[in-house]
Write an enzyme that holds these catalytic residues in place. Structure first.
Site, PDB file in Angstrom:
ATOM      1  N   LYS A   1       1.261   4.302  -2.811  1.00  0.00           N
ATOM      2  CA  LYS A   1       1.062   5.728  -2.531  1.00  0.00           C
ATOM      3  C   LYS A   1       2.351   6.537  -2.736  1.00  0.00           C
ATOM      4  CE  LYS A   1      -3.343   5.858  -1.818  1.00  0.00           C
ATOM      5  NZ  LYS A   1      -4.225   6.688  -2.649  1.00  0.00           N
TER       6      LYS A   1
ATOM      7  N   TYR B   1       0.856  -1.200   0.000  1.00  0.00           N
ATOM      8  CA  TYR B   1       0.000   0.000   0.000  1.00  0.00           C
ATOM      9  C   TYR B   1       0.886   1.243   0.000  1.00  0.00           C
ATOM     10  CZ  TYR B   1      -3.396   3.574   1.246  1.00  0.00           C
ATOM     11  OH  TYR B   1      -4.169   4.717   1.242  1.00  0.00           O
TER      12      TYR B   1
HETATM   13  P1  NDP Z   1     -13.451   4.366   0.667  1.00  0.00           P
HETATM   14  O1  NDP Z   1     -13.246   2.890   0.734  1.00  0.00           O
HETATM   15  O2  NDP Z   1     -14.545   4.950   1.478  1.00  0.00           O
HETATM   16  O3  NDP Z   1     -13.625   4.826  -0.854  1.00  0.00           O
HETATM   17  C1  NDP Z   1     -12.872   4.256  -1.885  1.00  0.00           C
HETATM   18  C2  NDP Z   1     -13.467   4.665  -3.220  1.00  0.00           C
HETATM   19  O4  NDP Z   1     -12.646   4.124  -4.276  1.00  0.00           O
HETATM   20  C3  NDP Z   1     -14.870   4.113  -3.417  1.00  0.00           C
HETATM   21  O5  NDP Z   1     -15.695   5.119  -3.960  1.00  0.00           O
HETATM   22  C4  NDP Z   1     -14.684   2.993  -4.418  1.00  0.00           C
HETATM   23  O6  NDP Z   1     -15.812   2.898  -5.275  1.00  0.00           O
HETATM   24  C5  NDP Z   1     -13.467   3.478  -5.227  1.00  0.00           C
HETATM   25  N1  NDP Z   1     -12.782   2.337  -5.821  1.00  0.00           N
HETATM   26  C6  NDP Z   1     -12.109   1.350  -5.178  1.00  0.00           C
HETATM   27  N2  NDP Z   1     -11.682   0.428  -6.049  1.00  0.00           N
HETATM   28  C7  NDP Z   1     -12.115   0.832  -7.283  1.00  0.00           C
HETATM   29  C8  NDP Z   1     -12.003   0.284  -8.590  1.00  0.00           C
HETATM   30  N3  NDP Z   1     -11.364  -0.869  -8.816  1.00  0.00           N
HETATM   31  N4  NDP Z   1     -12.567   0.959  -9.619  1.00  0.00           N
HETATM   32  C9  NDP Z   1     -13.229   2.121  -9.403  1.00  0.00           C
HETATM   33  N5  NDP Z   1     -13.352   2.698  -8.192  1.00  0.00           N
HETATM   34  C10 NDP Z   1     -12.810   2.047  -7.143  1.00  0.00           C
HETATM   35  O7  NDP Z   1     -12.049   5.005   1.085  1.00  0.00           O
HETATM   36  P2  NDP Z   1     -11.541   6.530   1.213  1.00  0.00           P
HETATM   37  O8  NDP Z   1     -12.580   7.488   0.851  1.00  0.00           O
HETATM   38  O9  NDP Z   1     -10.893   6.655   2.536  1.00  0.00           O
HETATM   39  O10 NDP Z   1     -10.380   6.497   0.128  1.00  0.00           O
HETATM   40  C11 NDP Z   1     -10.276   7.423  -0.944  1.00  0.00           C
HETATM   41  C12 NDP Z   1      -8.810   7.652  -1.247  1.00  0.00           C
HETATM   42  O11 NDP Z   1      -8.174   8.234  -0.111  1.00  0.00           O
HETATM   43  C13 NDP Z   1      -8.023   6.387  -1.563  1.00  0.00           C
HETATM   44  O12 NDP Z   1      -7.132   6.653  -2.631  1.00  0.00           O
HETATM   45  C14 NDP Z   1      -7.246   6.117  -0.282  1.00  0.00           C
HETATM   46  O13 NDP Z   1      -6.064   5.400  -0.510  1.00  0.00           O
HETATM   47  C15 NDP Z   1      -6.973   7.539   0.171  1.00  0.00           C
HETATM   48  N6  NDP Z   1      -6.657   7.719   1.578  1.00  0.00           N
HETATM   49  C16 NDP Z   1      -7.503   7.269   2.563  1.00  0.00           C
HETATM   50  C17 NDP Z   1      -7.158   7.457   3.885  1.00  0.00           C
HETATM   51  C18 NDP Z   1      -7.995   6.926   5.011  1.00  0.00           C
HETATM   52  O14 NDP Z   1      -7.480   6.814   6.141  1.00  0.00           O
HETATM   53  N7  NDP Z   1      -9.267   6.616   4.792  1.00  0.00           N
HETATM   54  C19 NDP Z   1      -5.940   8.193   4.256  1.00  0.00           C
HETATM   55  C20 NDP Z   1      -5.130   8.589   3.149  1.00  0.00           C
HETATM   56  C21 NDP Z   1      -5.489   8.381   1.864  1.00  0.00           C
HETATM   57  P3  NDP Z   1     -16.538   1.547  -5.735  1.00  0.00           P
HETATM   58  O15 NDP Z   1     -16.265   0.504  -4.694  1.00  0.00           O
HETATM   59  O16 NDP Z   1     -17.976   1.909  -5.880  1.00  0.00           O
HETATM   60  O17 NDP Z   1     -15.899   1.246  -7.060  1.00  0.00           O
HETATM   61  C1  8X3 Z   2      -4.518   5.589   4.616  1.00  0.00           C
HETATM   62  C2  8X3 Z   2      -3.816   5.965   5.865  1.00  0.00           C
HETATM   63  O1  8X3 Z   2      -2.093   5.194   7.548  1.00  0.00           O
HETATM   64  O2  8X3 Z   2      -3.853   3.633   6.971  1.00  0.00           O
HETATM   65  O3  8X3 Z   2      -3.797   5.954   3.490  1.00  0.00           O
HETATM   66  O4  8X3 Z   2      -2.089   4.076   5.446  1.00  0.00           O
HETATM   67  S1  8X3 Z   2      -2.911   4.644   6.460  1.00  0.00           S
END
Ligand code: NDP
Ligand code: 8X3
Length: 253
Positions: A156, A152
């Protein structure tokens, strides 16, 4: 289209969903992407009344699906001004010797290659028009590694490298490229990482207040609405209790 169009990947949940709402409030027409059709329909209802809305359901891992989806857009939805590359997830949390190849493939295919496929489809139009903004959602995991974060984190770190590369390559064309890198945000993220284990997922946020999707979306909308000459190039956004990828002040007295 009278309003500028913001395209958000991963708009069916978490940060992407909240970003759609914040950008709609900021006056953008919303082009929402994700695999879950029902959620895309629900998002239309959640947006401020009168927001122009279109949705595309596709899997970012499949380049032909990505191309097909964007080429299906009606003419008035084709000039995308803002691209939020947000779709992504962690799959699993294992040491490198115990990690599952299918989890590694999912993370590299979605978080890195998916971002590239969508960018390859959307950015050429921005180049032609000499106008556009790209925001890539990275993570603190793309700035520092943590135990069992391995693939992961690598995905990133790749997003961070691609963000910097895009900024350089697109500089002659007047296109803004920004990276927003959140720490812990409570969304469906941990539920996906732990394959539906809700107790394990909620345990990640025990004893402190994580960021909400809304907190992150507010910063994204702020970045997008700066004057044309201002670029919030690289933003690390943390909850108060988080000092690094591994240091959390849980249950403070
Ligand atoms: P969620 O799981 O709530 O949302 C993830 C989104 O990505 C969903 O809308 C999902 O839509 C979409 N997605 C996943 N796989 C696919 C795919 N194969 N094709 C199309 N769409 C896809 O997580 P977050 O909102 O937290 O995550 C959003 C971003 O933020 C990510 O890039 C994550 O790595 C990043 N992030 C999150 C953090 C956290 O702590 N939550 C911290 C730092 C970064 P669907 O399943 O409908 O396709
Ligand atoms: C999501 C935050 O710390 O779980 O990107 O990797 S962490």
């Amino acid at each position: 289209m009278e309003k500028k169009i913001a395209c958000i990947t991963g708009a069916t949940s978490g940060i992407g969903w909240a970003t759609a709402i914040h950008l709609a409030k900021a006056g953008y027409a919303i082009l929402a992407c994700g695999r879950r059709l029902e959620r895309l329909r629900e998002l239309a209802e959640a947006l401020p009344t009168g927001t122009p809305y279109w949705s595309l359901s596709f899997d970012v891992r499949d380049q032909s699906e990505v191309t097909r989806a964007f080429s299906s857009l009606p003419t008035e939805w084709q000039e995308i001004e803002v691209l939020i590359n947000n779709a992504g997830n962690a799959h699993g949390l294992d040491t490198i010797d115990e990690g599952k190849v299918e989890d590694w493939d999912a993370m590299m295919d979605i978080n890195v290659k998916g971002l590239l496929y969508v960018s390859k489809t959307v950015i050429p139009g921005m180049v032609t028009r000499k106008s556009g903004q790209v925001i890539n959602i990275g993570s603190i995991a793309g700035k520092e590694i943590y135990p069992k974060g391995n693939v992961y984190c690598a995905s990133k770190y790749a997003v961070d490298a691609l963000t910097k590369s895009m900024r350089v390559d697109l500089n002659p064309h007047g296109i803004k490229v920004m990276g927003i890198h959140p720490g812990a945000v409570e969304t469906e993220f941990s539920l996906v990482r732990f394959k539906g284990d809700a107790d394990r997922a909620s345990g990640v946020y025990d004893g402190f207040d994580p960021l909400t999707a809304d907190d992150v979306a507010e910063i994204i909308a702020f970045a997008v609405t700066r004057p044309r000459h201002v670029v919030m190039a690289d933003v690390l956004l943390l909850p108060l209790a988080q000092a690094s990828a591994t240091v959390f002040n849980r249950n403070p007295s």
